[in-house]
Write an enzyme that holds these catalytic residues in place. Structure first.
Site, PDB file in Angstrom:
ATOM      1  N   ASP A 189     -28.583 -21.355  38.433  1.00 26.93           N
ATOM      2  CA  ASP A 189     -27.529 -20.349  38.345  1.00 26.93           C
ATOM      3  C   ASP A 189     -27.286 -19.764  39.725  1.00 26.93           C
ATOM      4  O   ASP A 189     -28.204 -19.203  40.335  1.00 26.93           O
ATOM      5  CB  ASP A 189     -27.927 -19.246  37.360  1.00 26.93           C
ATOM      6  N   GLU A 274     -23.346 -24.907  37.292  1.00 25.10           N
ATOM      7  CA  GLU A 274     -22.112 -24.429  36.684  1.00 25.10           C
ATOM      8  C   GLU A 274     -20.930 -24.813  37.569  1.00 25.10           C
ATOM      9  O   GLU A 274     -21.026 -24.814  38.801  1.00 25.10           O
ATOM     10  CB  GLU A 274     -22.174 -22.917  36.518  1.00 25.10           C
ATOM     11  N   CYS A 327     -27.888 -15.519  24.318  1.00 26.66           N
ATOM     12  CA  CYS A 327     -29.345 -15.347  24.270  1.00 26.66           C
ATOM     13  C   CYS A 327     -30.000 -16.726  24.255  1.00 26.66           C
ATOM     14  O   CYS A 327     -29.736 -17.540  23.369  1.00 26.66           O
ATOM     15  CB  CYS A 327     -29.754 -14.552  23.041  1.00 26.66           C
ATOM     16  N   CYS A 330     -32.400 -16.964  20.749  1.00 23.53           N
ATOM     17  CA  CYS A 330     -31.867 -17.119  19.398  1.00 23.53           C
ATOM     18  C   CYS A 330     -30.445 -17.656  19.368  1.00 23.53           C
ATOM     19  O   CYS A 330     -29.945 -18.001  18.288  1.00 23.53           O
ATOM     20  CB  CYS A 330     -31.934 -15.782  18.645  1.00 23.53           C
ATOM     21  N   CYS A 346     -31.615  -8.507  23.549  1.00 20.53           N
ATOM     22  CA  CYS A 346     -30.885  -9.099  22.424  1.00 20.53           C
ATOM     23  C   CYS A 346     -31.341  -8.442  21.116  1.00 20.53           C
ATOM     24  O   CYS A 346     -32.388  -7.786  21.034  1.00 20.53           O
ATOM     25  CB  CYS A 346     -31.149 -10.605  22.396  1.00 20.53           C
ATOM     26  N   ASP A 355     -29.868 -13.383  35.241  1.00 15.96           N
ATOM     27  CA  ASP A 355     -29.743 -14.644  35.966  1.00 15.96           C
ATOM     28  C   ASP A 355     -30.684 -15.711  35.424  1.00 15.96           C
ATOM     29  O   ASP A 355     -30.306 -16.881  35.313  1.00 15.96           O
ATOM     30  CB  ASP A 355     -30.004 -14.413  37.458  1.00 15.96           C
TER      31      ASP A 355
END
Length: 398
Positions: A189, A274, A327, A330, A346, A355
């Site tokens: 990232d 990304e 998240c 989950c 979360c 990050d």
């Protein structure tokens, strides 16, 4: 696909004699003149709905050399002049293929000063390069050896804005071979507080190379602004001083990125990044300076060709994939995630570093691509319905 023979450009500094510097300066000027003449001719033909190719511009070059006002084109080697016509042909090919904008004219002050020689325009003997129209070989600082038995196929000579001279030799490098397969995968990232954050939790500090020299650069730019336009010598000195500071920043940035990307490629079989739109990000005046200094596009470019060289996999995740709002434990998607939120909890009770969580989600998306194709993670609808893709990289010649 991994190429069996990788061509690499080996770049070195050299220190020309006065005669060599004068000859190269004339060559740079002639290369620029021929490029602009050919571009003007092709543009005029374009307005008449006519196509002019490389062969036509090559014939034009022969005629230009016979013209009295362009007789000076005969004083330099013809090889760089032919090469600049080939470069123009490549620029038009990219334009017609919608990969680039329409070619622009070269400027004496702003354009890169360079000349490319093919094998007929130089002699490589006993580790020394002698260019056409020159009696002595170039005084090259061999900061690293060429691959054993390597013979340059092209030689490019250039001078940067700081006045430094470089020679770049394109050679086949047999030492570039695929690395042994690794069982590690990593999500990467990119950020500003940290240059990159890895899915392992490691954070690489952003060196902020431009900020380190910002005061010195600002002072040099102020001195340049006080020099009158007509004050040629003093203004040139002030401009050269600014260029040297920029060169120092660029060299440090590139060196750091090379070390980081080489390490990541050597240690991991699959790397997931990304697809950032840096072009749009720099339109934000609050972030433009920091985004440009981070050089994310250069980071991605290095990862692309190094993974191709060494038999690694690079997966590029769609820019709309909600890596920060998802998240990683989950899979719950948060409604909002402002930039000032660096940690969040979360509903499942997991507290995330923004990050690190994003890097983990990128890795999961990349694993989905590798295993069964994209589209298995929450995403914004996009053409093709895919949130990630495996990067197809062709052979790179840096």
């Amino acid at each position: 696909m991994i190429a069996s023979h990788v061509k690499r450009a080996f770049k070195y500094r050299f220190y020309p004699t006065d005669a060599q510097a004068a000859e190269l300066s004339r060559t740079f000027g002639c290369v620029r003149k021929v490029y602009n003449l050919a571009l003007a001719a092709r543009t005029e033909a374009w307005t008449r709905q006519e196509r002019v190719n490389y062969n036509a511009t090559s014939a034009m070059l022969t005629a230009w050399k016979k013209a009295e006002e362009l007789a000076y084109l005969n004083e330099v080697s013809s090889v760089p002049l032919q090469q600049t016509l080939r470069h123009l042909q490549a620029a038009f090919t990219n334009f017609f293929g919608k990969r680039a904008k329409y070619p622009r004219f070269k400027s004496r002050k702003r354009s890169r000063k360079s000349a490319e020689y093919t094998t007929s325009g130089f002699r490589f003997l006993d580790g020394k390069i002698t260019l056409a129209k020159m009696a002595e070989p170039l005084d090259i600082v061999w900061s690293r050896p060429l691959p054993e038995g390597a013979k340059p196929s092209t030689v490019t000579v250039s001078q940067d804005a700081a006045g430094r001279w470089f020679v770049s030799m394109l050679c086949e490098d047999p030492t570039v071979i695929p690395l042994p397969a690794a069982d590690t995968e990593i999500g990467i990232d990119a950020g500003l507080d940290h240059l990159v954050t890895l899915s392992t939790g490691e954070k690489i500090t952003n060196p902020r190379n431009e900020r380190k020299d910002r005061a010195r650069l600002a002072k040099a730019q102020r001195e340049l602004s006080r020099k009158a336009e007509g004050d040629g010598t003093n203004r040139a000195k002030a401009r050269r001083k600014v260029a040297k500071i920029h060169a120092r920043i660029t060299d440090r940035r590139r060196d750091g990125l090379h070390k980081l990307t080489t390490r990541l490629v050597r240690e991991n079989q699959t790397l997931v990044i990304e697809d950032l739109t840096v072009r749009n990000m720099v339109k934000n005046h609050s972030l433009a300076r920091a985004v440009s200094d981070a050089a994310w596009r250069e980071l991605r470019s290095m990862l692309e060709y190094k993974t191709a060289w060494y038999g690694r996999n690079l997966v590029v995740v769609d820019r709309w994939f909600p890596s920060s709002k998802l998240c990683s434990t989950c899979g719950t998607l948060q409604d909002r995630m402002p930039l000032n939120v660096r940690t969040w909890t979360c509903d499942c009770g997991t507290t995330h570093d923004r990050d690190v969580n994003a890097a983990k989600n990128l890795l999961a998306a990349g694993q989905a691509v590798t295993a069964c194709g994209a589209g298995v993670r929450p995403q914004r609808s996009s053409p093709g319905g895919q949130s990630a893709m495996k990067q197809e990289v062709s052979r790179r010649e840096p």
